[in-house]
Design an enzyme around this catalytic site. Sequence first.
Site, PDB file in Angstrom:
ATOM      1  CG  HIS A  25      -0.281   0.373   2.517  1.00 37.08           C
ATOM      2  ND1 HIS A  25      -0.110   1.666   2.944  1.00 37.08           N
ATOM      3  CD2 HIS A  25       0.250  -0.415   3.487  1.00 37.08           C
ATOM      4  CE1 HIS A  25       0.496   1.673   4.121  1.00 37.08           C
ATOM      5  NE2 HIS A  25       0.729   0.416   4.478  1.00 37.08           N
ATOM      6  CB  CYS A  26       1.090   4.257  -1.818  1.00 38.51           C
ATOM      7  SG  CYS A  26      -0.483   4.525  -2.648  1.00 38.51           S
ATOM      8  CG  MET A  27       1.178   8.593   1.192  1.00 42.96           C
ATOM      9  SD  MET A  27       1.500   8.721   2.950  1.00 42.96           S
ATOM     10  CE  MET A  27       0.473  10.125   3.351  1.00 42.96           C
TER      11      MET A  27
END
Length: 475
Positions: A25-27
């Site tokens: 996942h990212c932000m």
Amino acid sequence: MDYSNDAKQIIADVGGDKNINTLIHCMTRLRFTLKDESKADGAALEKMGVVIKVMQAQGQYQIVIGNKVTDVFDAILKQLPRLATEDGQAAAETVTTEKVVPQGFGAKFKHGYDEFIGVLTASMMPIIGVLAGSGITKGILAGLVSANVLSDKSGIFMLINTMADTIFYFLPVILGFTAAKKLGSDPIALAIIGAFLIHPNIIGIASAKVPEIGLWSGFAVKVMNYSGSVFPIIVAAWLGKYVEKYLKKAIPEMVQGIFVPILEIIILSFVLLLLVAPVITVLSKGLANGISALLSFNGIIGGAIYGAFYPILVVFGLHWPLIPIVINDLAVTGQSVICALTSITAVGIAGGVLAVAIKTKKKSLEALGYSAGVSAFCGIAEPSLYGILLKYKRVFYMVMIGNAVGGAVAGGMHLVIYGFTGSLIGFPSFINPKTGIDGNFTAYVISHLIAFGVAFVLTFLFGFNDKMESSDQEA
């Protein structure tokens, strides 16, 4: 919130456990690599309340969640612990969206603006609830004082009002911490820089007749009141990651823990005082003089322009110089045009966010819309501004139109305010203390209803739907 059921449905809708190779996942996004993307049900995923949007890009099946992505990610790992490999965890912390370098001045400006708004809203989101609650509390207190139920000189008023004011006064400290976490600089160092900006010594200099401090050889720098400010500390947090990187290269590792934080604090504090503060001071004074001249020249045009653009002044902290003008007007003439128009903007903003609350099917956004709308009715627009308007630009545009129309009507009807508290909760401030309810109160009701109505209708019809992706998704 418990996201275990959401996690279970997401796993099923991407094709099940056996269809998932990896998950990071990212932000704001869950990023799956699937064995067969055709087995994923994007339509079913987008119907989920926790999902904003589904995308397929960069060889990944991306599910846009928003600022709760880490919670959902953790819930999925609990059900599929095989995905929690050491490599997967490392990637989850470092993956970012590939940046496409924009071409041309217009594209670069838009990209920079979007990045700034994304960082700003992402930094504000952790405290939006407290901002809304504080605004509602201040509104209730103002209402009790207006109804003569409570004295603004009483001890209970002072204590509760101080509690409600605390979040606004110490905003640079809190934003220093949250913005640093978003941008990758030192949260504690940035919180200290925020505290420096509102230190009693700095506030004292800013309140002096000559708000400046001498540095060397007769060179002096202007100092302004940063309490409640947003823009300067965001700039400091952005610069902080570059300053830290340079300092860590220049300072031996064994003493970095001592010297890097204090040098960063000193460098960024001087940057704010020497560069950011003077720029904001010049812009603020110029805008204040320009607004006063515009309102004097033509009330209808001036009211429309002020109503439309006042929220933008708040974002950049350029509205503070208007407060002394309002105070002076109230002290000298007993009434203020600028404060009356500011009151309209809060009601227009309330119209926009309440339209979002009514239209959305997302429970978290609905709750935010209602609480932020009530806070705006109490004269505190920051939760609406940072929680919804800046995240959904079209809502912002609809609110600008509503405020422009309401401001034009107020200017044409020569609306003034006789006290400092406006919006819905401050309606007694629009009653003439000499003649009672007269044409001015009628102008208040009409202008505020128009601003609210136009912003609400335009937002509901054209300004928002649940398929929109908020501006901070790729911050």
